[in-house]
Design a protein around this motif. Sequence first.
Motif, PDB file in Angstrom:
ATOM      1  N   VAL A   1      52.654  58.790  29.399  1.00  0.00           N
ATOM      2  CA  VAL A   1      51.195  58.913  29.436  1.00  0.00           C
ATOM      3  C   VAL A   1      50.605  57.590  28.940  1.00  0.00           C
ATOM      4  N   VAL A   2      49.640  57.082  29.671  1.00  0.00           N
ATOM      5  CA  VAL A   2      49.021  55.800  29.335  1.00  0.00           C
ATOM      6  C   VAL A   2      47.541  56.014  29.053  1.00  0.00           C
ATOM      7  N   VAL A   3      47.069  55.497  27.925  1.00  0.00           N
ATOM      8  CA  VAL A   3      45.645  55.551  27.599  1.00  0.00           C
ATOM      9  C   VAL A   3      44.938  54.357  28.260  1.00  0.00           C
ATOM     10  N   GLY A   4      43.817  54.626  28.878  1.00  0.00           N
ATOM     11  CA  GLY A   4      43.074  53.552  29.532  1.00  0.00           C
ATOM     12  C   GLY A   4      41.717  54.052  29.973  1.00  0.00           C
ATOM     13  N   HIS A   5      41.136  53.373  30.940  1.00  0.00           N
ATOM     14  CA  HIS A   5      39.843  53.831  31.460  1.00  0.00           C
ATOM     15  C   HIS A   5      39.698  53.390  32.907  1.00  0.00           C
ATOM     16  N   PRO A   6      38.874  54.121  33.661  1.00  0.00           N
ATOM     17  CA  PRO A   6      38.636  53.705  35.040  1.00  0.00           C
ATOM     18  C   PRO A   6      38.028  52.295  35.063  1.00  0.00           C
ATOM     19  N   ALA A   7      38.299  51.548  36.126  1.00  0.00           N
ATOM     20  CA  ALA A   7      37.744  50.192  36.254  1.00  0.00           C
ATOM     21  C   ALA A   7      36.225  50.274  36.352  1.00  0.00           C
ATOM     22  N   TYR A   8      35.525  49.479  35.522  1.00  0.00           N
ATOM     23  CA  TYR A   8      34.061  49.442  35.584  1.00  0.00           C
ATOM     24  C   TYR A   8      33.580  48.423  36.618  1.00  0.00           C
ATOM     25  N   ASP A   9      34.279  47.300  36.702  1.00  0.00           N
ATOM     26  CA  ASP A   9      33.820  46.180  37.536  1.00  0.00           C
ATOM     27  C   ASP A   9      34.426  46.253  38.922  1.00  0.00           C
ATOM     28  N   THR A  10      33.778  45.575  39.848  1.00  0.00           N
ATOM     29  CA  THR A  10      34.358  45.397  41.172  1.00  0.00           C
ATOM     30  C   THR A  10      35.606  44.519  41.041  1.00  0.00           C
ATOM     31  N   ILE A  11      36.657  44.888  41.739  1.00  0.00           N
ATOM     32  CA  ILE A  11      37.910  44.136  41.668  1.00  0.00           C
ATOM     33  C   ILE A  11      38.269  43.657  43.071  1.00  0.00           C
ATOM     34  N   LYS A  12      38.578  42.367  43.179  1.00  0.00           N
ATOM     35  CA  LYS A  12      38.893  41.760  44.470  1.00  0.00           C
ATOM     36  C   LYS A  12      40.377  41.419  44.532  1.00  0.00           C
ATOM     37  N   VAL A  13      40.958  41.627  45.701  1.00  0.00           N
ATOM     38  CA  VAL A  13      42.315  41.150  45.965  1.00  0.00           C
ATOM     39  C   VAL A  13      42.169  39.775  46.606  1.00  0.00           C
ATOM     40  N   VAL A  14      42.777  38.789  45.967  1.00  0.00           N
ATOM     41  CA  VAL A  14      42.496  37.389  46.274  1.00  0.00           C
ATOM     42  C   VAL A  14      43.799  36.685  46.662  1.00  0.00           C
ATOM     43  N   ASP A  15      43.728  35.733  47.614  1.00  0.00           N
ATOM     44  CA  ASP A  15      44.940  34.981  47.961  1.00  0.00           C
ATOM     45  C   ASP A  15      45.102  33.788  47.021  1.00  0.00           C
ATOM     46  N   ALA A  16      46.155  33.001  47.260  1.00  0.00           N
ATOM     47  CA  ALA A  16      46.474  31.914  46.325  1.00  0.00           C
ATOM     48  C   ALA A  16      45.390  30.845  46.295  1.00  0.00           C
ATOM     49  N   ASP A  17      44.552  30.776  47.335  1.00  0.00           N
ATOM     50  CA  ASP A  17      43.475  29.782  47.366  1.00  0.00           C
ATOM     51  C   ASP A  17      42.156  30.328  46.826  1.00  0.00           C
ATOM     52  N   GLY A  18      42.173  31.566  46.312  1.00  0.00           N
ATOM     53  CA  GLY A  18      40.946  32.135  45.767  1.00  0.00           C
ATOM     54  C   GLY A  18      40.086  32.835  46.803  1.00  0.00           C
ATOM     55  N   ARG A  19      40.561  32.925  48.036  1.00  0.00           N
ATOM     56  CA  ARG A  19      39.769  33.628  49.054  1.00  0.00           C
ATOM     57  C   ARG A  19      39.972  35.139  48.912  1.00  0.00           C
ATOM     58  N   VAL A  20      38.875  35.863  49.025  1.00  0.00           N
ATOM     59  CA  VAL A  20      38.952  37.314  48.884  1.00  0.00           C
ATOM     60  C   VAL A  20      39.596  37.909  50.128  1.00  0.00           C
ATOM     61  N   MET A  21      40.680  38.637  49.942  1.00  0.00           N
ATOM     62  CA  MET A  21      41.315  39.319  51.065  1.00  0.00           C
ATOM     63  C   MET A  21      40.639  40.661  51.299  1.00  0.00           C
ATOM     64  N   ARG A  22      40.312  41.347  50.186  1.00  0.00           N
ATOM     65  CA  ARG A  22      39.560  42.599  50.307  1.00  0.00           C
ATOM     66  C   ARG A  22      39.045  43.009  48.931  1.00  0.00           C
ATOM     67  N   THR A  23      38.087  43.919  48.954  1.00  0.00           N
ATOM     68  CA  THR A  23      37.618  44.532  47.721  1.00  0.00           C
ATOM     69  C   THR A  23      38.465  45.774  47.497  1.00  0.00           C
ATOM     70  N   ALA A  24      39.058  45.869  46.314  1.00  0.00           N
ATOM     71  CA  ALA A  24      39.899  47.029  46.013  1.00  0.00           C
ATOM     72  C   ALA A  24      39.032  48.284  45.924  1.00  0.00           C
ATOM     73  N   ASP A  25      39.630  49.397  46.205  1.00  0.00           N
ATOM     74  CA  ASP A  25      38.915  50.678  46.091  1.00  0.00           C
ATOM     75  C   ASP A  25      38.871  51.052  44.619  1.00  0.00           C
ATOM     76  N   ARG A  26      37.731  50.725  43.989  1.00  0.00           N
ATOM     77  CA  ARG A  26      37.624  50.888  42.542  1.00  0.00           C
ATOM     78  C   ARG A  26      37.887  52.325  42.095  1.00  0.00           C
ATOM     79  N   ALA A  27      37.599  53.284  42.963  1.00  0.00           N
ATOM     80  CA  ALA A  27      37.753  54.690  42.580  1.00  0.00           C
ATOM     81  C   ALA A  27      39.193  55.031  42.213  1.00  0.00           C
ATOM     82  N   THR A  28      40.142  54.247  42.705  1.00  0.00           N
ATOM     83  CA  THR A  28      41.551  54.554  42.441  1.00  0.00           C
ATOM     84  C   THR A  28      42.146  53.683  41.335  1.00  0.00           C
TER      85      THR A  28
END
Lengths: 235, 235
Positions: free
Chosen positions: B132-159
Motif C-alpha cells: 500500500v502506497v500513501v500519495g495523492h492524485p496528480a493536481y497539475d497537468t502532466i505532459k509526456v515529453v521526448d528527449a528534445d522537450g517536445r510534448v508527445m501527449r498530455t497524460a490522462d491526469r485522472a489515472t
Amino acid sequence: MNAAVIVAGGSGERSGLAGGKQLASIAGEPVLAHTLRAVAGCGLIDHIVVVAHPDRVAEYRQTAVAPVAPQQPVEIVGGGATRQLSVAAGLAAVPSDAELIAVHDGARPLITPDVITDAIEALGADPTVDGVVVGHPAYDTIKVVDADGRVMRTADRATLWIAQTPQVFRASALRRAYASAAAGGLEGTDDAALVEAAGGTVLMVPGPRDNIKVTVPEDLTLVERALAERGRVRG
Amino acid sequence: MNAAVIVAGGSGERSGLAGGKQLASIAGEPVLAHTLRAVAGCGLIDHIVVVAHPDRVAEYRQTAVAPVAPQQPVEIVGGGATRQLSVAAGLAAVPSDAELIAVHDGARPLITPDVITDAIEALGADPTVDGVVVGHPAYDTIKVVDADGRVMRTADRATLWIAQTPQVFRASALRRAYASAAAGGLEGTDDAALVEAAGGTVLMVPGPRDNIKVTVPEDLTLVERALAERGRVRG
C-alpha cells in the motif's frame, strides 16, 4: 504585438480563502496584483487581458489592477463557468493583430518578467513550434492507477513534466485550438492540451521551482516569504 | 510483528542544507527526530530500523534517536550509495518474523501515526494486495515529453497519482522484490516499483496534502509552521 491573458476568474471556493484566492492579500496587495506586476514588467507584452470573476469586475479593477498601473493597456473581462470558458472569454478580448498570446494563471504570483520573456523568445526562436509551456520535470514517482486505486504501472518519470504557466502560443494556433475544442466539446486540463489536440507542436521549457499556484491559505505565507527574499516587498 | 524502515541515509548534498537535511533543525530538533516520533507513535509498529548516513551513525543516534526515546527497539544501520541500497541495508536488519514492513522517508517529518496506521490497516484488510502506497492524485497537468522537450501527449491526469511514503508491504513480497531487483540490476524510483516489477499488487491510498519531503532550506520553515499549527511544537 504580443498579448497576455491572465486567468483570474475562478471563484476560489475550494481554496478556503474568503473572497477567493485572487484577491487574498499578500504583503498588503492582492495575489492578482503581484501576478499582474510581473506580467506588466515583461517588455515583450503589449496588451493585457485580465479575466475576472464575472460578478466582481469592478472590484478586481479597483483593488488589483489600478494600484499596479501597468504601462500597457489592460482590459478586464468576466470569466465563465470553467477555466477553459474563462480563457475563451479572454481570447475574445485580445486584439486581432496579436501575434503571440501568453496565458498565465492569476494565482501564480511568483512568476517573473524574465521567465515570461524566455518563454516568448523560445517560441520566437523555433518556427516549427506552436506553443511553449513553462514547467519542470516530475520530481516524485508517478503511478498509473485504475479506478479502484490499484497501481497498473509506475510511469517512466524521465519522460514526464509538470505543466504550469505561462504558456505562450502563436495566436492563430491558440484561437484555432479553442474554436476546435468548443466545436467538438473537448475539455483540456490546460491550454496546451487543446493546441496538442488540434495537431499543434508544443515545447516544454524549464521554469523556476517556486512558481506555485496559490491554492490553500498556507500558500500565501509561502509566497510572501519568497517575495520578501527577492526584495520585491518588505520582509 | 510489524517493522518500519526509516530511510535517512542520503547525504542531502543537493538540499543546500549544511550537514544534510536529516539533521537540519526544525523547532530545535532534527528533521529525522520529528519523523521518528511519528513512526514510533504508531501503535502497530513493533520494531524500527533507521538507515543513517554510513559515516554518521553515532551522530544520528545521539541527536535524532536518543531524544525521542521510542518505546520500540530502534536499530541504526549505515546506508548505501543509493536509496535502494539504503533500503536493502535496512531490510537486512528487520527481524525475520516481521509480517509487514513500512518504509518511510526520514525527510517527511509531517507524517502522522494515524496515516501509518491507516496504511497498515488497508494492507491488512485486503489479502490480494502486496503493498500500500500513501500519495495523492496528480493536481497539475502532466505532459509526456521526448528527449528534445517536445510534448508527445498530455497524460490522462485522472489515472495518475503521486507516490510518497509511507509504503507498507508484506515482508515476504518486499524481500523477494529487493532480491529480484538486486539479481537483475533493476533500479526503481520507489519501493513499490520493485514490488510491481516482481509481479506484486500495489494499492494507492490517499494521504495528507502536507506530507512533503524536505528538499530545500525553505521547506524547513514550512514544516515548522505546520507542526506549530498542530500543537506539536511551540509556534
